[in-house]
Design a protein around this motif. Sequence first.
Motif, PDB file in Angstrom:
ATOM      1  N   LYS A  19      -2.527   3.421   3.803  1.00 12.14           N
ATOM      2  CA  LYS A  19      -2.281   2.279   4.688  1.00 12.14           C
ATOM      3  C   LYS A  19      -3.181   2.368   5.910  1.00 12.14           C
ATOM      4  O   LYS A  19      -3.383   3.447   6.477  1.00 12.14           O
ATOM      5  CB  LYS A  19      -0.816   2.259   5.090  1.00 12.14           C
ATOM      6  CG  LYS A  19      -0.295   0.916   5.545  1.00 12.14           C
ATOM      7  CD  LYS A  19       1.215   0.967   5.726  1.00 12.14           C
ATOM      8  CE  LYS A  19       1.934   1.174   4.426  1.00 12.14           C
ATOM      9  NZ  LYS A  19       3.409   1.151   4.568  1.00 12.14           N
ATOM     10  N   ASP A  20      -3.720   1.258   6.321  1.00 12.27           N
ATOM     11  CA  ASP A  20      -4.625   1.141   7.472  1.00 12.27           C
ATOM     12  C   ASP A  20      -6.018   1.678   7.204  1.00 12.27           C
ATOM     13  O   ASP A  20      -6.887   1.601   8.077  1.00 12.27           O
ATOM     14  CB  ASP A  20      -4.051   1.836   8.716  1.00 12.27           C
ATOM     15  CG  ASP A  20      -2.723   1.242   9.156  1.00 12.27           C
ATOM     16  OD1 ASP A  20      -1.862   2.002   9.629  1.00 12.27           O
ATOM     17  OD2 ASP A  20      -2.551   0.019   9.004  1.00 12.27           O
ATOM     18  N   ARG A  21      -6.262   2.242   6.021  1.00 10.01           N
ATOM     19  CA  ARG A  21      -7.614   2.695   5.657  1.00 10.01           C
ATOM     20  C   ARG A  21      -8.174   1.912   4.478  1.00 10.01           C
ATOM     21  O   ARG A  21      -9.380   1.669   4.409  1.00 10.01           O
ATOM     22  CB  ARG A  21      -7.611   4.182   5.306  1.00 10.01           C
ATOM     23  CG  ARG A  21      -7.185   5.092   6.429  1.00 10.01           C
ATOM     24  CD  ARG A  21      -7.421   6.561   6.069  1.00 10.01           C
ATOM     25  NE  ARG A  21      -6.626   6.974   4.910  1.00 10.01           N
ATOM     26  CZ  ARG A  21      -7.159   7.487   3.804  1.00 10.01           C
ATOM     27  NH1 ARG A  21      -8.469   7.639   3.699  1.00 10.01           N
ATOM     28  NH2 ARG A  21      -6.374   7.858   2.799  1.00 10.01           N
ATOM     29  N   TYR A  78       0.820  -1.196   0.000  1.00 10.77           N
ATOM     30  CA  TYR A  78       0.000   0.000   0.000  1.00 10.77           C
ATOM     31  C   TYR A  78       0.862   1.257   0.000  1.00 10.77           C
ATOM     32  O   TYR A  78       1.961   1.271   0.541  1.00 10.77           O
ATOM     33  CB  TYR A  78      -0.899   0.035   1.245  1.00 10.77           C
ATOM     34  CG  TYR A  78      -1.877  -1.091   1.333  1.00 10.77           C
ATOM     35  CD1 TYR A  78      -1.553  -2.274   1.983  1.00 10.77           C
ATOM     36  CD2 TYR A  78      -3.138  -0.985   0.757  1.00 10.77           C
ATOM     37  CE1 TYR A  78      -2.455  -3.326   2.062  1.00 10.77           C
ATOM     38  CE2 TYR A  78      -4.056  -2.031   0.839  1.00 10.77           C
ATOM     39  CZ  TYR A  78      -3.695  -3.196   1.496  1.00 10.77           C
ATOM     40  OH  TYR A  78      -4.600  -4.232   1.559  1.00 10.77           O
ATOM     41  N   THR A  83      -8.039  -1.528   1.848  1.00 12.06           N
ATOM     42  CA  THR A  83      -7.666  -2.934   1.785  1.00 12.06           C
ATOM     43  C   THR A  83      -7.888  -3.458   0.376  1.00 12.06           C
ATOM     44  O   THR A  83      -8.992  -3.340  -0.162  1.00 12.06           O
ATOM     45  CB  THR A  83      -8.497  -3.772   2.769  1.00 12.06           C
ATOM     46  OG1 THR A  83      -8.317  -3.283   4.102  1.00 12.06           O
ATOM     47  CG2 THR A  83      -8.051  -5.240   2.718  1.00 12.06           C
ATOM     48  N   ASP A 142       1.678   4.795   1.568  1.00 13.38           N
ATOM     49  CA  ASP A 142       1.590   5.237   2.962  1.00 13.38           C
ATOM     50  C   ASP A 142       0.317   6.030   3.231  1.00 13.38           C
ATOM     51  O   ASP A 142      -0.250   5.967   4.325  1.00 13.38           O
ATOM     52  CB  ASP A 142       2.808   6.092   3.320  1.00 13.38           C
ATOM     53  CG  ASP A 142       4.079   5.258   3.448  1.00 13.38           C
ATOM     54  OD1 ASP A 142       5.175   5.842   3.394  1.00 13.38           O
ATOM     55  OD2 ASP A 142       3.978   4.016   3.594  1.00 13.38           O
TER      56      ASP A 142
END
Length: 123
Positions: A65-67, A60, A69, A62
């Motif tokens: 990332k974490d948001r 991903y 998928t 940056d």
Amino acid sequence: QVQLVESGGGLVQAGGSLRLSCAASGRSFSTYAMGWFRQAPGKEREFVAAIWWTRSNTIYADSVKDRFTISRDNAKNTVYLQMNSLKPEDTAVYSCAHSPTTLIVTSSSYPNWGQGTQVTVSS
């Protein structure tokens, strides 16, 4: 020749979610990796996420990332991008990309591209 058709774009408020889909079709094609890129008005195309087709690896940017998928359904030759906690700066045309052979998955040098789908995030 591989044809890619994206769907799932639209208008959403900040903090909301959207799920993009990209279906690949064609005659006797193979897949090494598929990726998502985006391009906002006046900006260059940028890498968002990529997934290898026969490995469980994903990668991903940056900024997502974490948001976001990325996932795939090999049987349907389809790649998905689940986008959560959307921000106005995520507004762009999102395009999926397909490669049958080894490549740098974060590069925009994929040989096959979809037409793109608009994602607009309002504040």
